[in-house]
Design a protein around this motif. Structure first.
Motif, PDB file in Angstrom:
ATOM      1  N   HIS A 112       0.928  -1.282   0.028  1.00 18.58           N
ATOM      2  CA  HIS A 112       0.061   0.022   0.035  1.00 18.58           C
ATOM      3  C   HIS A 112       0.678   1.198   0.060  1.00 18.58           C
ATOM      4  N   ALA A 129      -8.220  10.897   4.633  1.00 20.53           N
ATOM      5  CA  ALA A 129      -8.770   9.830   5.153  1.00 20.53           C
ATOM      6  C   ALA A 129      -8.475   8.584   4.519  1.00 20.53           C
ATOM      7  N   GLU A 130      -7.847   8.609   3.187  1.00 20.86           N
ATOM      8  CA  GLU A 130      -7.313   7.372   2.563  1.00 20.86           C
ATOM      9  C   GLU A 130      -6.006   7.068   3.109  1.00 20.86           C
ATOM     10  N   TYR A 133      -5.181   7.657   6.360  1.00 13.95           N
ATOM     11  CA  TYR A 133      -5.724   7.100   7.697  1.00 13.95           C
ATOM     12  C   TYR A 133      -6.146   5.519   7.770  1.00 13.95           C
ATOM     13  N   ARG A 134      -6.860   5.441   6.652  1.00 15.01           N
ATOM     14  CA  ARG A 134      -7.359   4.079   6.194  1.00 15.01           C
ATOM     15  C   ARG A 134      -6.367   3.061   6.044  1.00 15.01           C
ATOM     16  N   ILE A 135      -5.297   3.437   5.230  1.00 11.84           N
ATOM     17  CA  ILE A 135      -4.142   2.790   5.064  1.00 11.84           C
ATOM     18  C   ILE A 135      -3.396   2.246   6.299  1.00 11.84           C
ATOM     19  N   HIS A 168      -3.899   3.319   9.917  1.00  8.32           N
ATOM     20  CA  HIS A 168      -4.571   2.895  11.131  1.00  8.32           C
ATOM     21  C   HIS A 168      -4.809   1.663  11.630  1.00  8.32           C
ATOM     22  N   TRP A 197      -3.336  10.903  16.067  1.00  8.40           N
ATOM     23  CA  TRP A 197      -3.805  11.238  14.757  1.00  8.40           C
ATOM     24  C   TRP A 197      -3.994  12.671  14.937  1.00  8.40           C
TER      25      TRP A 197
END
Length: 193
Positions: A13, A33-34, A36-38, A40, A63
């Motif tokens: 990723h 947000a992307e 963070y999604r990867i 977190h 964060w």
């Protein structure tokens, strides 16, 4: 680890992460947000291994700092992953220091603190069982091995980045992770009988 490459699965990723971080630095909220999604899930797993059930709170603090300081970050996806873990580790160590100096709650206060949250569901508990078991096994390792395993396997950092986070040499981190994984394998073999 991905088969044949010896690289953590999360490293796949990192090009997407690098692109998202670059856009987020320019103010793109969807890109943040992307990123963070990867990052977190691995970050939260690492923090659970360090601070236990306070991981969500510590992650939130981290964060906030990451979002505040994102404009100063320079690097690619792998660098961002290491930078976020460094920040989260500092917040976790601060949290542990504060917890040691805090007075213990009384019995009544503890009963109130132990009440289940309104959103607790059986499904959430079942989903968390395997993660909790894995983190409990990792927590049984000596601290240097546990942190090395968490950083390398759960977060997906490479050896040099994990070494920078821990302030150690890459060889020491690789060795600690290897010893920790071997010990975990022995523990799992012993429980499988």
């Amino acid at each position: 680890m991905s088969e044949g490459t010896g690289r953590p699965l999360t490293a796949a990723h990192d090009p997407d992460l690098g692109t998202a971080v670059e856009r987020a630095r320019g103010g793109d909220e969807a890109a943040f947000a992307e990123a963070y999604r990867i990052v977190h899930p691995g970050l939260l797993g690492y923090l659970r291994g360090i601070v236990g059930e306070d991981a969500e709170d510590v992650a939130s603090e981290a964060w906030l700092e990451i979002a505040r300081d994102l404009g100063r970050f320079r690097g690619d996806g792998a660098g961002f992953r290491g930078w976020t873990v460094t920040i989260a580790r500092h917040r976790a160590l601060d949290h542990l220091r504060r917890a040691r100096s805090r007075p213990r709650p009384t019995g009544l206060e503890q009963d109130v603190l132990d009440l289940p949250a309104a959103g607790d569901a059986a499904g959430e508990a079942l989903d968390a069982l395997s993660t909790e078991r894995a983190l409990a096994l990792i927590a049984s390792l000596p601290r240097d091995q546990a942190e090395a395993v968490l950083l390398r396997v759960v977060v997906g950092l490479d050896g040099p980045t994990a070494a920078r986070v821990l302030g150690k040499r890459p060889g020491a981190v690789r060795s600690a992770a290897h010893r920790g994984l071997k010990r975990l394998a022995r523990q799992l073999k012993g429980k499988g009988r």
